[in-house]
Design a protein around this motif. Structure first.
Motif, PDB file in Angstrom:
ATOM      1  N   VAL A  90      -2.973   6.822   0.201  1.00 11.34           N
ATOM      2  CA  VAL A  90      -2.102   6.356   1.289  1.00 11.34           C
ATOM      3  C   VAL A  90      -2.216   4.836   1.474  1.00 11.34           C
ATOM      4  CG1 VAL A  90      -1.788   6.386   3.808  1.00 11.34           C
ATOM      5  CG2 VAL A  90      -2.022   8.523   2.563  1.00 11.34           C
ATOM      6  N   ILE A  91      -3.469   4.353   1.520  1.00 12.60           N
ATOM      7  CA  ILE A  91      -3.679   2.916   1.710  1.00 12.60           C
ATOM      8  C   ILE A  91      -3.073   2.149   0.543  1.00 12.60           C
ATOM      9  CG2 ILE A  91      -5.455   1.099   1.910  1.00 12.60           C
ATOM     10  CD1 ILE A  91      -5.485   2.782   4.373  1.00 12.60           C
ATOM     11  N   SER A  92      -3.208   2.717  -0.649  1.00 17.51           N
ATOM     12  CA  SER A  92      -2.695   2.076  -1.850  1.00 17.51           C
ATOM     13  C   SER A  92      -1.169   2.011  -1.822  1.00 17.51           C
ATOM     14  CB  SER A  92      -3.183   2.860  -3.060  1.00 17.51           C
ATOM     15  OG  SER A  92      -3.107   2.090  -4.212  1.00 17.51           O
ATOM     16  N   VAL A  93      -0.535   3.111  -1.436  1.00 11.67           N
ATOM     17  CA  VAL A  93       0.927   3.128  -1.328  1.00 11.67           C
ATOM     18  C   VAL A  93       1.374   2.135  -0.257  1.00 11.67           C
ATOM     19  CG1 VAL A  93       2.904   4.537  -0.604  1.00 11.67           C
ATOM     20  CG2 VAL A  93       1.191   5.510  -2.132  1.00 11.67           C
ATOM     21  N   ALA A  94       0.638   2.119   0.874  1.00  4.99           N
ATOM     22  CA  ALA A  94       0.999   1.237   1.984  1.00  4.99           C
ATOM     23  C   ALA A  94       0.895  -0.231   1.585  1.00  4.99           C
ATOM     24  CB  ALA A  94       0.101   1.516   3.186  1.00  4.99           C
ATOM     25  N   SER A  95      -0.005  -0.552   0.638  1.00  3.92           N
ATOM     26  CA  SER A  95      -0.112  -1.957   0.228  1.00  3.92           C
ATOM     27  C   SER A  95       0.726  -2.244  -1.007  1.00  3.92           C
ATOM     28  CB  SER A  95      -1.575  -2.367   0.025  1.00  3.92           C
ATOM     29  OG  SER A  95      -2.435  -1.280  -0.113  1.00  3.92           O
ATOM     30  N   ASN A  96       1.737  -1.372  -1.251  1.00  5.59           N
ATOM     31  CA  ASN A  96       2.712  -1.620  -2.310  1.00  5.59           C
ATOM     32  C   ASN A  96       2.116  -1.808  -3.690  1.00  5.59           C
ATOM     33  OD1 ASN A  96       5.208  -1.503  -1.025  1.00  5.59           O
ATOM     34  ND2 ASN A  96       4.863  -3.520  -0.106  1.00  5.59           N
ATOM     35  N   LYS A  97       1.153  -0.964  -4.012  1.00  2.00           N
ATOM     36  CA  LYS A  97       0.556  -1.097  -5.340  1.00  2.00           C
ATOM     37  C   LYS A  97       1.313  -0.255  -6.351  1.00  2.00           C
ATOM     38  CE  LYS A  97      -4.025  -2.569  -4.041  1.00  2.00           C
ATOM     39  NZ  LYS A  97      -5.408  -2.102  -3.909  1.00  2.00           N
ATOM     40  N   LYS A  98       1.011  -0.495  -7.625  1.00  2.00           N
ATOM     41  CA  LYS A  98       1.679   0.249  -8.694  1.00  2.00           C
ATOM     42  C   LYS A  98       1.123   1.669  -8.791  1.00  2.00           C
ATOM     43  CE  LYS A  98       2.834  -3.511 -11.827  1.00  2.00           C
ATOM     44  NZ  LYS A  98       2.229  -4.209 -12.964  1.00  2.00           N
ATOM     45  N   ALA A  99       1.885   2.548  -9.444  1.00  2.00           N
ATOM     46  CA  ALA A  99       1.500   3.953  -9.570  1.00  2.00           C
ATOM     47  C   ALA A  99       0.099   4.106 -10.169  1.00  2.00           C
ATOM     48  CB  ALA A  99       2.522   4.691 -10.426  1.00  2.00           C
ATOM     49  N   ASP A 100      -0.186   3.324 -11.198  1.00  2.00           N
ATOM     50  CA  ASP A 100      -1.496   3.390 -11.843  1.00  2.00           C
ATOM     51  C   ASP A 100      -2.610   3.094 -10.857  1.00  2.00           C
ATOM     52  OD1 ASP A 100      -0.625   4.026 -14.287  1.00  2.00           O
ATOM     53  OD2 ASP A 100      -1.617   2.371 -15.312  1.00  2.00           O
ATOM     54  N   GLN A 101      -2.422   2.024 -10.122  1.00  2.00           N
ATOM     55  CA  GLN A 101      -3.445   1.570  -9.194  1.00  2.00           C
ATOM     56  C   GLN A 101      -3.648   2.592  -8.075  1.00  2.00           C
ATOM     57  OE1 GLN A 101      -5.243  -1.015 -10.020  1.00  2.00           O
ATOM     58  NE2 GLN A 101      -6.557  -0.511  -8.292  1.00  2.00           N
ATOM     59  N   ILE A 102      -2.587   3.310  -7.716  1.00  2.00           N
ATOM     60  CA  ILE A 102      -2.687   4.305  -6.637  1.00  2.00           C
ATOM     61  C   ILE A 102      -3.652   5.421  -7.039  1.00  2.00           C
ATOM     62  CG2 ILE A 102      -1.395   6.084  -5.375  1.00  2.00           C
ATOM     63  CD1 ILE A 102       1.014   4.084  -5.501  1.00  2.00           C
ATOM     64  N   VAL A 103      -3.541   5.873  -8.287  1.00  2.00           N
ATOM     65  CA  VAL A 103      -4.443   6.925  -8.762  1.00  2.00           C
ATOM     66  C   VAL A 103      -5.887   6.419  -8.764  1.00  2.00           C
ATOM     67  CG1 VAL A 103      -5.018   8.440 -10.702  1.00  2.00           C
ATOM     68  CG2 VAL A 103      -2.637   8.001 -10.146  1.00  2.00           C
ATOM     69  N   ILE A 104      -6.070   5.195  -9.256  1.00  2.00           N
ATOM     70  CA  ILE A 104      -7.423   4.618  -9.311  1.00  2.00           C
ATOM     71  C   ILE A 104      -7.987   4.477  -7.897  1.00  2.00           C
ATOM     72  CG2 ILE A 104      -8.761   2.580 -10.012  1.00  2.00           C
ATOM     73  CD1 ILE A 104      -7.718   4.258 -12.358  1.00  2.00           C
ATOM     74  N   ASP A 105      -7.160   4.023  -6.966  1.00  2.00           N
ATOM     75  CA  ASP A 105      -7.611   3.869  -5.576  1.00  2.00           C
ATOM     76  C   ASP A 105      -7.968   5.217  -4.968  1.00  2.00           C
ATOM     77  OD1 ASP A 105      -7.383   1.201  -5.693  1.00  2.00           O
ATOM     78  OD2 ASP A 105      -5.605   1.014  -4.437  1.00  2.00           O
ATOM     79  N   ALA A 106      -7.196   6.254  -5.330  1.00  2.00           N
ATOM     80  CA  ALA A 106      -7.493   7.597  -4.820  1.00  2.00           C
ATOM     81  C   ALA A 106      -8.861   8.045  -5.335  1.00  2.00           C
ATOM     82  CB  ALA A 106      -6.410   8.578  -5.255  1.00  2.00           C
ATOM     83  N   ILE A 107      -9.128   7.782  -6.618  1.00  2.00           N
ATOM     84  CA  ILE A 107     -10.423   8.174  -7.205  1.00  2.00           C
ATOM     85  C   ILE A 107     -11.556   7.400  -6.526  1.00  2.00           C
ATOM     86  CG2 ILE A 107     -11.829   8.121  -9.304  1.00  2.00           C
ATOM     87  CD1 ILE A 107      -9.189   8.588 -10.878  1.00  2.00           C
ATOM     88  N   LYS A 108     -11.335   6.107  -6.317  1.00  2.00           N
ATOM     89  CA  LYS A 108     -12.371   5.282  -5.677  1.00  2.00           C
ATOM     90  C   LYS A 108     -12.618   5.737  -4.235  1.00  2.00           C
ATOM     91  CE  LYS A 108     -12.018   0.827  -8.046  1.00  2.00           C
ATOM     92  NZ  LYS A 108     -12.658   1.304  -9.278  1.00  2.00           N
ATOM     93  N   GLY A 109     -11.527   5.990  -3.506  1.00  2.00           N
ATOM     94  CA  GLY A 109     -11.652   6.450  -2.117  1.00  2.00           C
ATOM     95  C   GLY A 109     -12.416   7.761  -2.058  1.00  2.00           C
ATOM     96  N   SER A 110     -12.098   8.626  -2.996  1.00  2.00           N
ATOM     97  CA  SER A 110     -12.755   9.913  -3.083  1.00  2.00           C
ATOM     98  C   SER A 110     -14.256   9.730  -3.321  1.00  2.00           C
ATOM     99  CB  SER A 110     -12.107  10.670  -4.242  1.00  2.00           C
ATOM    100  OG  SER A 110     -12.798  11.826  -4.520  1.00  2.00           O
ATOM    101  N   ALA A 111     -14.614   8.829  -4.236  1.00  2.00           N
ATOM    102  CA  ALA A 111     -16.028   8.591  -4.562  1.00  2.00           C
ATOM    103  C   ALA A 111     -16.770   8.016  -3.359  1.00  2.00           C
ATOM    104  CB  ALA A 111     -16.139   7.642  -5.751  1.00  2.00           C
ATOM    105  N   ILE A 112     -16.135   7.056  -2.676  1.00  2.00           N
ATOM    106  CA  ILE A 112     -16.807   6.419  -1.535  1.00  2.00           C
ATOM    107  C   ILE A 112     -17.025   7.439  -0.414  1.00  2.00           C
ATOM    108  CG2 ILE A 112     -16.527   4.677   0.277  1.00  2.00           C
ATOM    109  CD1 ILE A 112     -15.012   2.981  -1.868  1.00  2.00           C
ATOM    110  N   ALA A 113     -15.987   8.249  -0.129  1.00  2.00           N
ATOM    111  CA  ALA A 113     -16.113   9.243   0.951  1.00  2.00           C
ATOM    112  C   ALA A 113     -17.177  10.277   0.609  1.00  2.00           C
ATOM    113  CB  ALA A 113     -14.772   9.912   1.202  1.00  2.00           C
TER     114      ALA A 113
END
Lengths: 147, 147
Positions: B114-137
């Protein structure tokens, strides 16, 4: 006792469990933190690299080696930070004699300072890192009460 | 009910408490996360800026204004991330019907996306951000069981 388990999503679910007893609760907790959080970090690297491979449709030996190196590096770094934090929070709890969010705050500050000193940063940066570590640990502690 | 309290270290301890009822547990939790974590972030900016001022021995109007701006920016950013995370974790809990570390993992992944989409990132980066968010949580959730 420190225990780390890593379960893959493959057929047959390979399971790795590590048991280590360091002989003291302080060391046990620290090592446990290192293993658990290191595993999380390493797993996230696997997920990331797998996505890259699937996306590009190719997988090479060099890429797998690169992913392995990254797993070790990220796993060790996250693990070290978590281990120091868990140890510090345990120490703060013993000294203060109570358990509340201030332990997380102090533990985070000490961890930030230790990691900062360990990475040879300047005195100014050490204080800033301590403040940041403190804020992150406090936020994580609060989040836990919320969810 | 979302409640945020901010206690300063000055004489007389100024205390600010905010009570808001949004009328639904989902919104209440989300707003509560926003307030609490935003407060932590803003407080850490205060600590950092105070350190800078003490270090340099000078304090100017421009610096205070700058610090205030930074407080709002960092507070709003951390608060938004925390609010989304708390809301997502609540949603995941409702859908899955159980409470365990997998909620943190899924909630973190959704928040990252969600944060990644909200900051207008590319599709690739959104998946990576989701993985990172998941790891941090997941790491934060595990840390909590450890300490």
């Amino acid at each position: 006792m420190p225990r780390s388990s890593l379960t893959g999503g493959l057929i047959g679910s390979p399971k790795v469990e590590v048991f280590v007893d360091m002989g003291h609760p302080f060391l046990n907790r620290t090592f446990d933190g290192f293993l658990k959080i290191g595993t999380v970090a390493a797993t996230s690297v696997v997920a990331e690299e797998t996505y890259h491979c699937v996306r590009k449709g190719s997988i090479s030996k060099a890429k797998v080696e690169d992913a392995l190196k990254k797993m070790c590096k990220e796993g060790a770094y996250w693990g070290a930070v978590a281990g120091v934090y868990v140890g510090m929070e345990y120490g703060v709890e013993r000294v203060r004699g109570t358990r509340d969010w201030k332990n997380a705050m102090l533990g985070g500050a000490l961890t930030g300072a230790v990691i900062s000193v360990a990475s040879n940063k300047k005195a100014d940066q050490i204080v800033i890192d301590a403040i940041k570590g403190s804020a992150i640990a406090t936020a994580a502690e609060f989040l836990n009460y919320l969810t």
